[in-house]
Design an enzyme around this catalytic site. Structure first.
Site, PDB file in Angstrom:
ATOM      1  CB  SER A 173       3.950  -5.461   8.055  1.00 31.41           C
ATOM      2  OG  SER A 173       3.696  -4.133   7.670  1.00 31.41           O
TER       3      SER A 173
HETATM    4  N1  SAH Z   1       0.309  -3.291   4.580  1.00 32.98           N
HETATM    5  C1  SAH Z   1       1.599  -3.640   4.042  1.00 32.98           C
HETATM    6  C2  SAH Z   1       2.705  -2.806   4.599  1.00 32.98           C
HETATM    7  C3  SAH Z   1       3.193  -1.847   3.601  1.00 32.98           C
HETATM    8  S1  SAH Z   1       4.446  -0.766   4.163  1.00 32.98           S
HETATM    9  C4  SAH Z   1       1.811  -5.136   4.196  1.00 32.98           C
HETATM   10  O1  SAH Z   1       0.880  -5.854   4.042  1.00 32.98           O
HETATM   11  O2  SAH Z   1       2.908  -5.590   4.458  1.00 32.98           O
HETATM   12  C5  SAH Z   1       3.535   0.716   4.360  1.00 32.98           C
HETATM   13  C6  SAH Z   1       2.951   1.328   3.126  1.00 32.98           C
HETATM   14  O3  SAH Z   1       2.311   2.535   3.516  1.00 32.98           O
HETATM   15  C7  SAH Z   1       3.935   1.714   2.030  1.00 32.98           C
HETATM   16  O4  SAH Z   1       3.627   1.045   0.864  1.00 32.98           O
HETATM   17  C8  SAH Z   1       3.761   3.215   1.894  1.00 32.98           C
HETATM   18  O5  SAH Z   1       3.879   3.684   0.556  1.00 32.98           O
HETATM   19  C9  SAH Z   1       2.350   3.396   2.411  1.00 32.98           C
HETATM   20  N2  SAH Z   1       1.996   4.748   2.827  1.00 32.98           N
HETATM   21  C10 SAH Z   1       2.712   5.648   3.518  1.00 32.98           C
HETATM   22  N3  SAH Z   1       2.020   6.787   3.682  1.00 32.98           N
HETATM   23  C11 SAH Z   1       0.808   6.595   3.068  1.00 32.98           C
HETATM   24  C12 SAH Z   1      -0.352   7.400   2.871  1.00 32.98           C
HETATM   25  N4  SAH Z   1      -0.436   8.660   3.309  1.00 32.98           N
HETATM   26  N5  SAH Z   1      -1.389   6.863   2.192  1.00 32.98           N
HETATM   27  C13 SAH Z   1      -1.349   5.599   1.713  1.00 32.98           C
HETATM   28  N6  SAH Z   1      -0.283   4.799   1.850  1.00 32.98           N
HETATM   29  C14 SAH Z   1       0.788   5.289   2.533  1.00 32.98           C
END
Ligand code: SAH
Length: 288
Positions: free
Chosen positions: A138
């Site tokens: 993000s």
């Molecule tokens: N927190 C991260 C952002 C990751 S992007 C950062 O520090 O930048 C969002 C993430 O959410 C992805 O890796 C995706 O696989 C995950 N995601 C989507 N649906 C999910 C769910 N139901 N449970 C856990 N993770 C999920």
């Protein structure tokens, strides 16, 4: 719909909106990912002369032990200096994040250690970047903003993050909360986060592989919950795992998403507030 849900969601007209809606402009994209349309204008600012700096507060949580500089041989991307990270923090502050604890936390987490070395030069621009499996890290602004909204100036106890990705936001959260749990549904990303975070040796952070839409009942209730992926609505299990008085921040929507703040005000009562527009990868059920 169960009786418990009868008070939720409240009509938006019944809750106060705080802060003007933020519309993100279209900027020249550096890397084509869903979130990179946001604030790529900051790219040039990274290398621009720094504005006068105001001092940032010291790191917040004593349990976080950044890797001592002497432990490992520096990666080539170590040329990314603390000053560039600080410039990123200054830009995030300029965009409206005011919480000094959040800004201090952002200043201490080495974002370049969470992305592919090929993208190191972009580590401190204010944009999301690809981390594989069609997911992104993000953008720093949104990470800071969500934590600021969740924290609301108070000391955070137990916090849950849905969507660990590469682990960056989890590391920032661990700086501002006593105890952090983070769930990821894509196994290789869960493993990636583990390896990224291992080197930072963060004692108050637990990573889980699973479907975050189910929450983490064994660790509930949580004082704060952050979703890093957007669903059409916030999963009911997460609302139930929020402590009374707890705050949940989540992107909601499909193509037009907005950040929502949900506060649990009673056993079967939640309020909802819509904040600024945003763009996140989708929340999906199940594990892969
Ligand atoms: N927190 C991260 C952002 C990751 S992007 C950062 O520090 O930048 C969002 C993430 O959410 C992805 O890796 C995706 O696989 C995950 N995601 C989507 N649906 C999910 C769910 N139901 N449970 C856990 N993770 C999920």
């Amino acid at each position: 719909m169960s009786e418990k849900r009868s008070n939720f969601p409240l009509p938006l007209s019944s809750v106060t909106a705080s802060g003007a809606p933020r519309t993100q402009g279209a900027h020249k994209t550096v890397v084509a990912t869903p979130q990179t349309a946001t604030r790529n204008a900051a790219v040039s600012a990274v290398f621009a002369p720094r504005p006068p700096q105001s001092p940032l507060p010291p790191p917040a949580a004593p349990s976080f032990n950044p890797r001592p500089a002497t432990l490992a041989a520096p990666r080539p991307d170590m040329m990314v200096s603390d000053a560039i990270r600080r410039a990123m923090v200054q830009r995030v502050a300029k965009q409206g994040v005011a919480d000094p604890v959040v800004l201090g936390a952002l200043d201490t987490v080495p974002r370049h250690q969470f992305i592919d070395q090929a993208l190191s030069a972009q580590a401190y621009i204010d944009a999301s970047l690809p981390i594989g499996h069609q997911q992104t890290i993000s953008q720093p602004y949104i990470v800071a903003r969500m934590i600021e909204v969740m924290r609301n100036g108070a000391q955070l106890g137990k916090v849950l993050e849905i969507g660990t990705g590469c682990g960056y936001q989890a590391a920032v959260l661990a700086r501002v909360a006593r105890e952090v749990y983070s769930i990821e549904r894509i196994k290789p990303l869960h493993e990636l986060a583990k390896s990224n975070l291992r080197q930072l040796r963060i004692a108050n952070l637990r990573l889980h592989y699973g479907d975050g839409m189910l929450g983490l009942p064994q660790a509930a209730p949580f004082d704060g919950i952050i979703l890093a992926a957007a669903g059409l609505e916030v999963p009911h299990a997460l609302l139930e795992q929020l402590a009374i008085g707890g705050r949940l921040v989540a992107p909601v929507g499909e193509r037009n998403q907005s950040l929502q703040l949900i506060v649990r005000t009673g056993k079967a009562e939640w309020t909802r507030e819509t904040l600024e527009s945003c763009h996140f990868v989708p929340l999906r059920a199940g594990t892969i």
